[in-house]
Design a protein around this motif. Sequence first.
Motif, PDB file in Angstrom:
ATOM      1  N   GLY A  13       0.780  -1.225   0.000  1.00  0.00           N
ATOM      2  CA  GLY A  13       0.000   0.000   0.000  1.00  0.00           C
ATOM      3  C   GLY A  13       0.811   1.274   0.000  1.00  0.00           C
ATOM      4  N   ILE A  14       2.137   1.158  -0.151  1.00  0.00           N
ATOM      5  CA  ILE A  14       2.965   2.359  -0.215  1.00  0.00           C
ATOM      6  C   ILE A  14       4.152   2.115  -1.140  1.00  0.00           C
ATOM      7  N   GLY A  15       4.467   3.135  -1.911  1.00  0.00           N
ATOM      8  CA  GLY A  15       5.630   3.124  -2.789  1.00  0.00           C
ATOM      9  C   GLY A  15       6.187   4.527  -2.823  1.00  0.00           C
ATOM     10  N   ALA A  16       7.001   4.810  -3.826  1.00  0.00           N
ATOM     11  CA  ALA A  16       7.566   6.152  -3.913  1.00  0.00           C
ATOM     12  C   ALA A  16       8.018   6.441  -5.340  1.00  0.00           C
ATOM     13  N   LEU A  17       8.035   7.715  -5.657  1.00  0.00           N
ATOM     14  CA  LEU A  17       8.606   8.198  -6.911  1.00  0.00           C
ATOM     15  C   LEU A  17       9.695   9.194  -6.559  1.00  0.00           C
ATOM     16  N   TRP A  18      10.906   8.884  -7.021  1.00  0.00           N
ATOM     17  CA  TRP A  18      12.037   9.788  -6.838  1.00  0.00           C
ATOM     18  C   TRP A  18      12.245  10.553  -8.134  1.00  0.00           C
ATOM     19  N   THR A  19      12.452  11.863  -8.030  1.00  0.00           N
ATOM     20  CA  THR A  19      12.702  12.692  -9.209  1.00  0.00           C
ATOM     21  C   THR A  19      13.953  13.522  -8.994  1.00  0.00           C
ATOM     22  N   ARG A  20      14.766  13.594 -10.037  1.00  0.00           N
ATOM     23  CA  ARG A  20      15.971  14.404  -9.986  1.00  0.00           C
ATOM     24  C   ARG A  20      15.597  15.877  -9.848  1.00  0.00           C
ATOM     25  N   ALA A  21      16.474  16.665  -9.234  1.00  0.00           N
ATOM     26  CA  ALA A  21      16.232  18.102  -9.097  1.00  0.00           C
ATOM     27  C   ALA A  21      15.968  18.724 -10.467  1.00  0.00           C
ATOM     28  N   GLY A  22      14.905  19.474 -10.552  1.00  0.00           N
ATOM     29  CA  GLY A  22      14.531  20.115 -11.800  1.00  0.00           C
ATOM     30  C   GLY A  22      13.581  19.299 -12.655  1.00  0.00           C
ATOM     31  N   VAL A  23      13.329  18.048 -12.250  1.00  0.00           N
ATOM     32  CA  VAL A  23      12.394  17.179 -12.980  1.00  0.00           C
ATOM     33  C   VAL A  23      11.117  17.058 -12.152  1.00  0.00           C
ATOM     34  N   GLN A  24       9.995  17.444 -12.701  1.00  0.00           N
ATOM     35  CA  GLN A  24       8.736  17.388 -11.961  1.00  0.00           C
ATOM     36  C   GLN A  24       7.600  17.030 -12.913  1.00  0.00           C
ATOM     37  N   PRO A  25       7.250  15.735 -12.981  1.00  0.00           N
ATOM     38  CA  PRO A  25       6.132  15.335 -13.838  1.00  0.00           C
ATOM     39  C   PRO A  25       4.849  16.035 -13.409  1.00  0.00           C
ATOM     40  N   ALA A  26       3.977  16.285 -14.369  1.00  0.00           N
ATOM     41  CA  ALA A  26       2.685  16.890 -14.047  1.00  0.00           C
ATOM     42  C   ALA A  26       1.939  15.991 -13.074  1.00  0.00           C
ATOM     43  N   PRO A  27       1.165  16.548 -12.140  1.00  0.00           N
ATOM     44  CA  PRO A  27       0.467  15.736 -11.137  1.00  0.00           C
ATOM     45  C   PRO A  27      -0.474  14.712 -11.766  1.00  0.00           C
ATOM     46  N   LEU A  28      -0.539  13.557 -11.147  1.00  0.00           N
ATOM     47  CA  LEU A  28      -1.503  12.535 -11.539  1.00  0.00           C
ATOM     48  C   LEU A  28      -2.769  12.677 -10.696  1.00  0.00           C
ATOM     49  N   LEU A  29      -2.591  12.945  -9.416  1.00  0.00           N
ATOM     50  CA  LEU A  29      -3.701  13.117  -8.478  1.00  0.00           C
ATOM     51  C   LEU A  29      -3.788  14.586  -8.064  1.00  0.00           C
ATOM     52  N   HIS A  30      -4.969  15.139  -8.116  1.00  0.00           N
ATOM     53  CA  HIS A  30      -5.166  16.530  -7.732  1.00  0.00           C
ATOM     54  C   HIS A  30      -5.952  16.606  -6.424  1.00  0.00           C
ATOM     55  N   GLY A  31      -5.605  17.603  -5.632  1.00  0.00           N
ATOM     56  CA  GLY A  31      -6.275  17.750  -4.341  1.00  0.00           C
ATOM     57  C   GLY A  31      -5.483  18.674  -3.463  1.00  0.00           C
ATOM     58  N   GLY A  32      -4.988  18.151  -2.345  1.00  0.00           N
ATOM     59  CA  GLY A  32      -4.285  19.005  -1.390  1.00  0.00           C
ATOM     60  C   GLY A  32      -2.836  19.279  -1.721  1.00  0.00           C
ATOM     61  N   GLY A  33      -2.255  18.513  -2.658  1.00  0.00           N
ATOM     62  CA  GLY A  33      -0.856  18.723  -3.003  1.00  0.00           C
ATOM     63  C   GLY A  33       0.074  18.527  -1.825  1.00  0.00           C
ATOM     64  N   GLN A  34      -0.216  17.505  -1.012  1.00  0.00           N
ATOM     65  CA  GLN A  34       0.547  17.334   0.228  1.00  0.00           C
ATOM     66  C   GLN A  34       2.039  17.057   0.007  1.00  0.00           C
ATOM     67  N   GLU A  35       2.374  16.306  -1.045  1.00  0.00           N
ATOM     68  CA  GLU A  35       3.782  16.015  -1.305  1.00  0.00           C
ATOM     69  C   GLU A  35       4.398  17.119  -2.154  1.00  0.00           C
ATOM     70  N   THR A  36       5.659  17.448  -1.860  1.00  0.00           N
ATOM     71  CA  THR A  36       6.340  18.573  -2.499  1.00  0.00           C
ATOM     72  C   THR A  36       6.314  18.480  -4.021  1.00  0.00           C
ATOM     73  N   ALA A  37       6.471  17.278  -4.557  1.00  0.00           N
ATOM     74  CA  ALA A  37       6.531  17.117  -6.011  1.00  0.00           C
ATOM     75  C   ALA A  37       5.165  17.162  -6.676  1.00  0.00           C
ATOM     76  N   GLY A  38       4.101  17.343  -5.876  1.00  0.00           N
ATOM     77  CA  GLY A  38       2.778  17.531  -6.468  1.00  0.00           C
ATOM     78  C   GLY A  38       1.814  16.394  -6.302  1.00  0.00           C
ATOM     79  N   ARG A  39       2.116  15.429  -5.443  1.00  0.00           N
ATOM     80  CA  ARG A  39       1.190  14.309  -5.221  1.00  0.00           C
ATOM     81  C   ARG A  39       0.223  14.677  -4.113  1.00  0.00           C
ATOM     82  N   SER A  40      -1.060  14.462  -4.348  1.00  0.00           N
ATOM     83  CA  SER A  40      -2.084  14.787  -3.361  1.00  0.00           C
ATOM     84  C   SER A  40      -2.561  13.529  -2.647  1.00  0.00           C
ATOM     85  N   GLY A  41      -2.940  13.697  -1.395  1.00  0.00           N
ATOM     86  CA  GLY A  41      -3.470  12.592  -0.604  1.00  0.00           C
ATOM     87  C   GLY A  41      -2.825  12.541   0.763  1.00  0.00           C
ATOM     88  N   THR A  42      -3.612  12.123   1.763  1.00  0.00           N
ATOM     89  CA  THR A  42      -3.107  12.015   3.126  1.00  0.00           C
ATOM     90  C   THR A  42      -2.197  10.813   3.255  1.00  0.00           C
TER      91      THR A  42
END
Length: 360
Positions: free
Chosen positions: A192-221
Amino acid sequence: MTYLDYQATTPLAPEALAAMLPWLERQHANPHSTHREGRAARAAVEVARDQVAAAMPAGGTLSFTSGATEALNWAIKGVEGPIVTLATEHAAVLDTVAATGRAVTILPVGHDGLVDLDAARAAIVPGVGLVAAMLVNNEIGVIQPIAALADLAHAVGALFLCDAVQGYGRVPIPEQCDIVAISAHKIHGPKGIGALWTRAGVQPAPLLHGGGQETAGRSGTLSPALCAGFGVAAGLMSDRGIEDAAHVEALWVAATARLGPEWRINGSVEARYRGNLNISHERLDVARLMSDLRDVAFSAGSACASGSGRTSHVLRAIGLGEAEARGSIRLGFGRYTGVTELTAAIDSIVEAAARQRIAA
């Protein structure tokens, strides 16, 4: 029961469970709340983030996700341009690239399961936006030349995505990667948990929209319990790396020594993670084998495709015919597998296959 399906999922480490229990039993605050209990939960999440990120290339941002499937979807759908990937990738990659509707080039592999770098060079041309490849194949354990593929991607201005689910903590992740997807339950952490690591300056467009809790743009508690378990499991992979590798090598040597010449190892033996033993036997009835050996848990192929009735796309990609693919099994083992229990299980498999030949 002898559990030999480590590629599908690994046993939860006792240490990871112990780290999770307080957050399940009594520390229930939302890590995105600003009160004291929320800040304590957030601190636990950040400790876990650092533990997981320690095995990644230097720098960059690590965002927790619900698993590697979400992470891969996020990376692929969040980067623009044509895509190049491999025929032996996980369905989470192949199905996602197909769903984007963008131009996709699927690179073939050889009988050993390895990509032809000349073919990759011809396909990775200016205009390509993303190149995606798996570090360690989930079905046959083959280790792809990730650094070389990433260099080809960068030479034409493309980003490189590495599916490191099976390799994280076991095989070094090349520094050339731009985006990396991983999953906790493949390293003795919780599901039930994983992670996406992105190099500095690389930021894929969000897949989930909402609170934007994660710095790279992932939403969800986030779940502090799942994060804590993931973090401890990642730390153990680092602390026990040499010990685990030596144990896996001993298991591989013991297992392969019990197989006769009628068994064939699928995929490269040299460029391979040794905790994955994918083998085929002529005219083997795998369904009957599983029925005869109910006290041994192993796979007839990728767990993600079980019950589909289709033979493995990975085995077909390395040149196996339908009969050979249907006569293949995958044995996965690791930290908590004993040598004696493994060899006993191998002996049972060999003997059951021999009985099938006699009955035929």
